[in-house]
Design a protein around this motif. Structure first.
Motif, PDB file in Angstrom:
ATOM      1  N   ILE A 294      70.043  18.855  -8.089  1.00  0.00           N
ATOM      2  CA  ILE A 294      71.212  19.258  -7.645  1.00  0.00           C
ATOM      3  C   ILE A 294      72.234  19.821  -8.540  1.00  0.00           C
ATOM      4  O   ILE A 294      72.521  18.246  -8.692  1.00  0.00           O
ATOM      5  CB  ILE A 294      71.576  19.314  -6.230  1.00  0.00           C
ATOM      6  N   ASN A 295      72.897  20.110  -9.500  1.00  0.00           N
ATOM      7  CA  ASN A 295      73.713  20.487  -9.935  1.00  0.00           C
ATOM      8  C   ASN A 295      75.008  20.349  -9.170  1.00  0.00           C
ATOM      9  O   ASN A 295      76.249  20.770  -9.117  1.00  0.00           O
ATOM     10  CB  ASN A 295      74.015  21.971 -10.212  1.00  0.00           C
ATOM     11  N   THR A 296      75.945  18.779  -9.207  1.00  0.00           N
ATOM     12  CA  THR A 296      76.674  18.636  -9.016  1.00  0.00           C
ATOM     13  C   THR A 296      77.817  18.121  -9.905  1.00  0.00           C
ATOM     14  O   THR A 296      77.417  18.500 -11.088  1.00  0.00           O
ATOM     15  CB  THR A 296      76.227  16.838  -8.359  1.00  0.00           C
ATOM     16  N   ILE A 297      78.661  18.126  -9.858  1.00  0.00           N
ATOM     17  CA  ILE A 297      79.834  18.019 -11.304  1.00  0.00           C
ATOM     18  C   ILE A 297      79.576  16.635 -11.931  1.00  0.00           C
ATOM     19  O   ILE A 297      79.183  16.810 -13.624  1.00  0.00           O
ATOM     20  CB  ILE A 297      81.035  17.884 -10.991  1.00  0.00           C
ATOM     21  N   ASN A 298      78.481  15.545 -11.656  1.00  0.00           N
ATOM     22  CA  ASN A 298      78.271  14.559 -12.082  1.00  0.00           C
ATOM     23  C   ASN A 298      76.616  14.774 -12.953  1.00  0.00           C
ATOM     24  O   ASN A 298      76.580  14.505 -14.133  1.00  0.00           O
ATOM     25  CB  ASN A 298      77.666  13.414 -11.388  1.00  0.00           C
ATOM     26  N   VAL A 299      75.663  15.764 -12.483  1.00  0.00           N
ATOM     27  CA  VAL A 299      74.458  16.683 -13.210  1.00  0.00           C
ATOM     28  C   VAL A 299      75.058  17.157 -14.055  1.00  0.00           C
ATOM     29  O   VAL A 299      74.599  17.371 -15.197  1.00  0.00           O
ATOM     30  CB  VAL A 299      73.847  17.230 -12.121  1.00  0.00           C
TER      31      VAL A 299
ATOM     32  N   ASP B 156      86.377  17.385  -5.991  1.00  0.00           N
ATOM     33  CA  ASP B 156      86.438  17.231  -7.431  1.00  0.00           C
ATOM     34  C   ASP B 156      86.867  18.425  -8.648  1.00  0.00           C
ATOM     35  O   ASP B 156      86.787  18.232  -9.939  1.00  0.00           O
ATOM     36  CB  ASP B 156      84.751  17.931  -7.453  1.00  0.00           C
ATOM     37  N   TYR B 157      87.557  20.029  -7.638  1.00  0.00           N
ATOM     38  CA  TYR B 157      88.255  21.094  -8.102  1.00  0.00           C
ATOM     39  C   TYR B 157      89.381  19.803  -8.661  1.00  0.00           C
ATOM     40  O   TYR B 157      89.482  19.842  -9.699  1.00  0.00           O
ATOM     41  CB  TYR B 157      88.587  21.839  -7.630  1.00  0.00           C
ATOM     42  N   VAL B 158      90.362  19.423  -8.281  1.00  0.00           N
ATOM     43  CA  VAL B 158      91.533  18.682  -8.525  1.00  0.00           C
ATOM     44  C   VAL B 158      90.915  17.339  -9.518  1.00  0.00           C
ATOM     45  O   VAL B 158      92.382  17.627 -10.839  1.00  0.00           O
ATOM     46  CB  VAL B 158      91.729  17.960  -7.780  1.00  0.00           C
ATOM     47  N   LYS B 159      89.873  16.909  -9.887  1.00  0.00           N
ATOM     48  CA  LYS B 159      89.551  15.311 -10.631  1.00  0.00           C
ATOM     49  C   LYS B 159      89.339  15.915 -11.759  1.00  0.00           C
ATOM     50  O   LYS B 159      89.185  16.207 -13.242  1.00  0.00           O
ATOM     51  CB  LYS B 159      89.148  14.598 -10.124  1.00  0.00           C
ATOM     52  N   TYR B 160      88.497  17.477 -11.774  1.00  0.00           N
ATOM     53  CA  TYR B 160      86.970  17.595 -13.084  1.00  0.00           C
ATOM     54  C   TYR B 160      87.460  19.042 -13.232  1.00  0.00           C
ATOM     55  O   TYR B 160      86.566  19.692 -13.526  1.00  0.00           O
ATOM     56  CB  TYR B 160      85.753  17.613 -12.984  1.00  0.00           C
ATOM     57  N   TYR B 161      88.583  19.959 -13.114  1.00  0.00           N
ATOM     58  CA  TYR B 161      89.277  21.009 -12.812  1.00  0.00           C
ATOM     59  C   TYR B 161      88.629  21.820 -14.813  1.00  0.00           C
ATOM     60  O   TYR B 161      88.285  22.667 -14.890  1.00  0.00           O
ATOM     61  CB  TYR B 161      90.882  21.644 -12.669  1.00  0.00           C
TER      62      TYR B 161
ATOM     63  N   LEU C 144      77.408  26.344  -9.057  1.00  0.00           N
ATOM     64  CA  LEU C 144      77.173  24.446  -9.222  1.00  0.00           C
ATOM     65  C   LEU C 144      77.711  23.754  -8.123  1.00  0.00           C
ATOM     66  O   LEU C 144      79.405  24.525  -7.791  1.00  0.00           O
ATOM     67  CB  LEU C 144      78.721  24.225 -10.242  1.00  0.00           C
ATOM     68  N   PHE C 145      77.542  22.582  -7.574  1.00  0.00           N
ATOM     69  CA  PHE C 145      78.019  22.339  -5.943  1.00  0.00           C
ATOM     70  C   PHE C 145      79.174  21.867  -6.170  1.00  0.00           C
ATOM     71  O   PHE C 145      79.639  19.833  -6.391  1.00  0.00           O
ATOM     72  CB  PHE C 145      77.292  21.982  -5.314  1.00  0.00           C
TER      73      PHE C 145
ATOM     74  N   LEU D  88      86.431  20.136 -16.346  1.00  0.00           N
ATOM     75  CA  LEU D  88      85.279  20.625 -17.099  1.00  0.00           C
ATOM     76  C   LEU D  88      84.361  21.807 -16.112  1.00  0.00           C
ATOM     77  O   LEU D  88      83.365  22.217 -16.145  1.00  0.00           O
ATOM     78  CB  LEU D  88      84.246  19.384 -15.857  1.00  0.00           C
ATOM     79  N   ILE D  89      84.750  22.103 -14.887  1.00  0.00           N
ATOM     80  CA  ILE D  89      84.763  22.848 -13.626  1.00  0.00           C
ATOM     81  C   ILE D  89      85.327  24.626 -14.503  1.00  0.00           C
ATOM     82  O   ILE D  89      84.390  25.480 -14.711  1.00  0.00           O
ATOM     83  CB  ILE D  89      85.073  23.016 -12.404  1.00  0.00           C
ATOM     84  N   ASP D  90      85.583  24.499 -15.369  1.00  0.00           N
ATOM     85  CA  ASP D  90      86.204  25.862 -16.325  1.00  0.00           C
ATOM     86  C   ASP D  90      84.849  25.761 -17.326  1.00  0.00           C
ATOM     87  O   ASP D  90      84.659  27.090 -17.494  1.00  0.00           O
ATOM     88  CB  ASP D  90      87.738  25.652 -17.199  1.00  0.00           C
ATOM     89  N   THR D  91      85.099  24.882 -17.958  1.00  0.00           N
ATOM     90  CA  THR D  91      83.957  25.346 -18.853  1.00  0.00           C
ATOM     91  C   THR D  91      81.991  25.083 -18.536  1.00  0.00           C
ATOM     92  O   THR D  91      81.682  26.292 -19.210  1.00  0.00           O
ATOM     93  CB  THR D  91      83.598  23.601 -19.329  1.00  0.00           C
ATOM     94  N   ALA D  92      82.100  24.740 -17.237  1.00  0.00           N
ATOM     95  CA  ALA D  92      80.758  25.627 -16.265  1.00  0.00           C
ATOM     96  C   ALA D  92      81.072  26.521 -16.319  1.00  0.00           C
ATOM     97  O   ALA D  92      79.345  27.465 -16.690  1.00  0.00           O
ATOM     98  CB  ALA D  92      80.442  24.600 -15.196  1.00  0.00           C
ATOM     99  N   ILE D  93      81.894  27.144 -15.308  1.00  0.00           N
ATOM    100  CA  ILE D  93      81.926  28.742 -15.586  1.00  0.00           C
ATOM    101  C   ILE D  93      82.156  29.258 -16.724  1.00  0.00           C
ATOM    102  O   ILE D  93      81.463  30.380 -16.977  1.00  0.00           O
ATOM    103  CB  ILE D  93      83.566  29.020 -14.438  1.00  0.00           C
ATOM    104  N   GLU D  94      82.456  29.169 -17.451  1.00  0.00           N
ATOM    105  CA  GLU D  94      82.451  29.656 -18.817  1.00  0.00           C
ATOM    106  C   GLU D  94      80.388  29.567 -19.302  1.00  0.00           C
ATOM    107  O   GLU D  94      80.472  30.362 -20.405  1.00  0.00           O
ATOM    108  CB  GLU D  94      83.230  28.864 -20.052  1.00  0.00           C
ATOM    109  N   SER D  95      80.167  28.873 -18.690  1.00  0.00           N
ATOM    110  CA  SER D  95      78.722  28.937 -19.322  1.00  0.00           C
ATOM    111  C   SER D  95      77.732  29.598 -18.043  1.00  0.00           C
ATOM    112  O   SER D  95      76.641  29.450 -18.303  1.00  0.00           O
ATOM    113  CB  SER D  95      78.666  26.941 -19.120  1.00  0.00           C
ATOM    114  N   GLY D  96      78.549  30.464 -17.667  1.00  0.00           N
ATOM    115  CA  GLY D  96      77.456  30.994 -15.804  1.00  0.00           C
ATOM    116  C   GLY D  96      77.302  30.176 -14.942  1.00  0.00           C
ATOM    117  O   GLY D  96      76.543  31.057 -14.112  1.00  0.00           O
TER     118      GLY D  96
END
Length: 404
Positions: free
Chosen positions: A255-260, A215-220, A209-210, A222-230
């Motif tokens: 490309i797996n950006t936060i929006n994708v 992005d991390y500040v704004k979507y932390y 996930l790029f 969602l990023i935690d969810t992505a990490i849990e998903s591998g």
């Protein structure tokens, strides 16, 4: 490293020019160098002690095929210096038609041409062996212009990197990508085409996930969810993110950006809906307050209850068309119930504005509806209340919004 005596220069001249144009093997013995190659250009054998041990054609030919030459009478100190000029005992990370990539020794990058050292770099991530020398490089070797300036080989280094296909190289580049904003990255990762190649390669090879730091500040959440998903987060600069948003990887995937990721996550998410009779008495009572609020607002929409929730910043509600989905856990508290329900209703009724403005619009609508009901019941038409005067100022403006 590139300081040579007169005798050493003659040997370096011969060996370098023979090495860069042939397939060869070289062996360093006591005061001797054994050099075997598929072709030997004899004009490069100048001012050195040598003898031809084997050849497929006449040794006085301009080019000797499949020959073995012995260079002798070489002092020990010169032999050590010459040995250091050739590629030896390295672990190649990746090899392609353009060249080879391997790790630096003692943080010192070395640039080789067909195994012969031509330059060193202080801030390169890797060392390189260029397999296909250009005419310019060959001329510089013939003139013994050592060490090379970067301009002589930088294009070749880029070409080698852009032909790399293994995850190991991409991971080294990815780690350097994270240092870019802090100014600590190696020089190769400052090349945008190399940055883009690394992102595309990683995206095709595994679940990355790029993201930017913002992005991390704004979507932390969602990023935690992505990490849990591998997914493994890789930090990139905003500039490269702007580029990769419209790019595909080498398998043709986005490309797996936060929006994708958010789009894929939302598309695949399934709510765990429950019936209202599965709620506790307190939850039913608080839900009833929300339903009464909708009646007061004269708003018709569907309310659903789910035990899970699509990960958003508040994680408590979701809106889609004219449906408001509330997470079951919030219904046990009237404050969190109303906070999420009011914001959700506002988002449904006023999707074109942000959440704060939507809530304000909803509040204005609520006051107007209450005032209209009060006026109808009391039938006091002669005198306007203070709030009615205030609301009348916006009547025309609100009417225009209703038309849209």
């Amino acid at each position: 490293m590139f300081d040579f005596s007169k005798t050493e220069k003659s040997l370096v001249f011969s060996l370098a020019n023979l090495a860069i144009i042939s397939k060869y093997k070289i062996k360093f013995n006591k005061n001797e160098i054994l050099f075997s190659a598929d072709r030997i250009v004899t004009k490069f054998l100048k001012d050195v002690d040598f003898k031809i041990l084997k050849a497929d054609n006449k040794i006085d030919s301009p080019v000797i095929e499949n020959a073995t030459i012995l260079f002798y009478n070489i002092p020990d100190e010169s032999l050590d210096k010459l040995k250091s000029m050739f590629l030896n005992n390295v672990t190649v990370l990746e090899s392609n038609n353009e060249g080879e990539v391997f790790l630096n020794e003692n943080n010192n990058s070395k640039i080789y041409i067909n195994g012969f050292l031509v330059a060193t770099e202080k801030n390169f991530l890797f060392s390189y062996n260029i397999k296909k020398p250009t005419k310019t490089i060959i001329k510089k070797i013939e003139k013994l212009e050592l060490p090379f300036k970067r301009t002589a080989y930088v294009h070749k280094i880029k070409t080698i990197l852009l032909n790399c296909e293994k995850a190991e190289i991409a991971m080294y580049l990815a780690k350097d990508l994270e240092k870019l904003d802090g100014g600590q990255a190696h020089d190769e990762i400052n090349w945008k085409d190399v940055q883009l190649h690394a992102v595309k390669l990683l995206n095709a090879l595994n679940k990355y996930l790029f993201i930017t730091k913002s992005d991390y500040v704004k979507y932390y959440y969602l990023i935690d969810t992505a990490i849990e998903s591998g997914y493994k987060p890789v930090y990139i600069s905003q500039n490269i993110k702007d580029i990769v948003e419209s790019e595909k990887d080498f398998l043709g995937k986005n490309i797996n950006t936060i929006n994708v990721f958010l789009e894929k996550y939302s598309k695949n998410f399934e709510f765990a809906y429950i019936n209202k009779d599965q709620l506790t008495d307190v939850e039913k009572e608080n839900l009833k307050i929300v339903e009464n609020l909708l009646k007061d607002l004269a708003v018709e929409l569907e309310i659903k209850i789910s035990t899970n929730m699509l990960e958003t910043k508040n994680k408590k509600y979701h809106v889609k068309n004219r449906t408001l989905v509330l997470k079951k856990e919030i219904l046990s508290n009237i404050d969190t119930t109303l906070e999420n329900a009011i914001e959700g209703i506002g988002r449904i009724l006023y999707p074109e504005v942000d959440a704060n403005r939507a809530i304000l619009n909803l509040f204005v609508k609520f006051l107007k509806d209450k005032q209209n009901k009060f006026t109808h019941v009391s039938k006091i038409n002669q005198k306007e209340s203070i709030i009615n005067k205030f609301l009348n100022k916006f009547k025309k403006k609100d009417g225009e919004k209703d038309v849209r």
